[in-house]
Design an enzyme around this catalytic site. Structure first.
Site, PDB file in Angstrom:
ATOM      1  N   GLY A 102       0.771  -1.242   0.000  1.00 37.70           N
ATOM      2  CA  GLY A 102       0.000   0.000   0.000  1.00 37.70           C
ATOM      3  C   GLY A 102       0.803   1.293   0.000  1.00 37.70           C
ATOM      4  O   GLY A 102       0.420   2.266  -0.621  1.00 37.70           O
ATOM      5  N   ASP A 145      -0.051   3.478   4.021  1.00 34.99           N
ATOM      6  CA  ASP A 145      -0.952   4.277   3.190  1.00 34.99           C
ATOM      7  C   ASP A 145      -2.090   4.870   4.008  1.00 34.99           C
ATOM      8  O   ASP A 145      -2.419   6.034   3.875  1.00 34.99           O
ATOM      9  CB  ASP A 145      -1.484   3.435   2.002  1.00 34.99           C
ATOM     10  CG  ASP A 145      -2.091   2.094   2.417  1.00 34.99           C
ATOM     11  OD1 ASP A 145      -2.119   1.786   3.629  1.00 34.99           O
ATOM     12  OD2 ASP A 145      -2.539   1.356   1.521  1.00 34.99           O
ATOM     13  N   ASP A 179      -6.585   2.986   9.662  1.00 30.59           N
ATOM     14  CA  ASP A 179      -8.022   2.733   9.705  1.00 30.59           C
ATOM     15  C   ASP A 179      -8.388   2.264  11.111  1.00 30.59           C
ATOM     16  O   ASP A 179      -8.562   3.090  12.005  1.00 30.59           O
ATOM     17  CB  ASP A 179      -8.340   1.690   8.608  1.00 30.59           C
ATOM     18  CG  ASP A 179      -9.808   1.392   8.470  1.00 30.59           C
ATOM     19  OD1 ASP A 179     -10.623   2.193   8.940  1.00 30.59           O
ATOM     20  OD2 ASP A 179     -10.155   0.347   7.876  1.00 30.59           O
ATOM     21  N   LYS A 234      -8.489   7.478   8.710  1.00 30.78           N
ATOM     22  CA  LYS A 234      -9.941   7.367   8.952  1.00 30.78           C
ATOM     23  C   LYS A 234     -10.122   7.387  10.463  1.00 30.78           C
ATOM     24  O   LYS A 234     -10.273   6.336  11.099  1.00 30.78           O
ATOM     25  CB  LYS A 234     -10.459   6.040   8.394  1.00 30.78           C
ATOM     26  CG  LYS A 234     -10.550   5.956   6.897  1.00 30.78           C
ATOM     27  CD  LYS A 234     -11.344   4.701   6.529  1.00 30.78           C
ATOM     28  CE  LYS A 234     -10.907   4.129   5.214  1.00 30.78           C
ATOM     29  NZ  LYS A 234     -11.502   2.804   4.932  1.00 30.78           N
ATOM     30  N   ASP A 254      -5.440  -0.156  -2.716  1.00 26.65           N
ATOM     31  CA  ASP A 254      -6.011  -1.109  -3.681  1.00 26.65           C
ATOM     32  C   ASP A 254      -7.363  -1.632  -3.262  1.00 26.65           C
ATOM     33  O   ASP A 254      -7.761  -1.557  -2.099  1.00 26.65           O
ATOM     34  CB  ASP A 254      -5.082  -2.324  -3.805  1.00 26.65           C
ATOM     35  CG  ASP A 254      -5.162  -3.222  -2.570  1.00 26.65           C
ATOM     36  OD1 ASP A 254      -4.957  -2.699  -1.455  1.00 26.65           O
ATOM     37  OD2 ASP A 254      -5.450  -4.419  -2.715  1.00 26.65           O
ATOM     38  N   ARG A 301      -4.071   0.707  -7.732  1.00 26.30           N
ATOM     39  CA  ARG A 301      -2.955   1.363  -7.038  1.00 26.30           C
ATOM     40  C   ARG A 301      -2.348   2.481  -7.883  1.00 26.30           C
ATOM     41  O   ARG A 301      -1.774   3.412  -7.361  1.00 26.30           O
ATOM     42  CB  ARG A 301      -1.869   0.341  -6.699  1.00 26.30           C
ATOM     43  CG  ARG A 301      -2.295  -0.710  -5.673  1.00 26.30           C
ATOM     44  CD  ARG A 301      -1.069  -1.389  -5.090  1.00 26.30           C
ATOM     45  NE  ARG A 301      -1.367  -2.647  -4.427  1.00 26.30           N
ATOM     46  CZ  ARG A 301      -1.726  -2.771  -3.153  1.00 26.30           C
ATOM     47  NH1 ARG A 301      -1.862  -1.706  -2.394  1.00 26.30           N
ATOM     48  NH2 ARG A 301      -1.953  -3.960  -2.631  1.00 26.30           N
TER      49      ARG A 301
END
Ligand code: IMP
Ligand code: MG
Length: 192
Positions: free
Chosen positions: A52, A108, A111, A139, A167, A173
């Site tokens: 990522g 990346d 979360d 997030k 992705d 990507r």
């Protein structure tokens, strides 16, 4: 571009662009400066969580004005789905000796926090002088473990996004921007 090419473009599968190419470019310059100032004359050892972080790290390190080492750790938290598995699996380990290193762990997206919390612990055991973390996206409303990154590119709503390294089933990507996927494409049976 012909309409045929447009249909074939992965951009066609994007529902809404959340962060565009110029916003990414601008923010990367700022982040590079923040990171360069934080490390001053210390060497920074960047550990990229791949796949990522590949695109983000490639662009970000060229904005960092400090002595820098780079290594990667290959981690899998998603298995071609939009739901995470619990413990991130280390598929390929770090090769650098991190004893006494000032580690900047880069992913990346932050979360639930599970991946960065777990990999930070793995790195901690390798005896670094310091560990900081950097993510392109955060997030912030979706944490299941208590974890915050030291450097954050953009805070985004709790939606599944792709592009600029992120992705879905290893696709998208290469997109230069970050966006949500059209809902009907989120679990196509032909990709399972
Ligand atoms: P966490 O462990 O829940 O914090 O998730 C981090 C990992 O999940 C990242 O390294 C991403 O690979 C993946 N991930 C989380 N949210 C998204 C998303 O919206 N799109 C693509 N990948 C995501
Ligand atoms: Mg992923």
């Amino acid at each position: 571009m012909s309409s045929q090419n447009y249909e074939a473009s992965p951009l066609h599968d994007i529902d809404e662009i959340i962060v565009d190419e110029s916003q990414i470019k601008q923010r990367l310059q700022e982040l590079g400066q923040e990171i360069s100032e934080a490390y001053e004359d210390k060497e920074v050892t960047v550990i990229a969580i791949i796949n990522g972080a590949i695109i983000f790290v490639a662009d970000l390190i060229r904005q960092i004005n400090a002595s820098l080492q780079l290594d990667c750790i290959r981690v899998s938290s998603y298995r071609d789905e939009t739901k995470p598995i619990r413990t991130p699996e280390i598929i390929d380990r770090i090769r650098l000796d991190l004893k006494g290193a000032n580690v900047l762990l880069i992913d990346d997206i932050l979360d639930t926090g599970t991946t960065l919390a777990h990999i930070s612990k793995v790195i901690q055991k390798m005896g670094p002088a310091s560990i900081k973390t950097c993510v392109l996206l955060d997030k912030a409303t979706n944490r299941s473990v208590d974890f915050e990154a030291d450097f954050v590119g953009f805070r985004i709503p709790d939606e599944f996004v792709v592009g600029y390294g992120l992705d879905f089933a290893e696709r998208y990507r290469q997109l230069p921007c970050i966006g949500t996927l059209r809902p009907e494409l989120q679990n196509p049976p032909q990709w399972a």
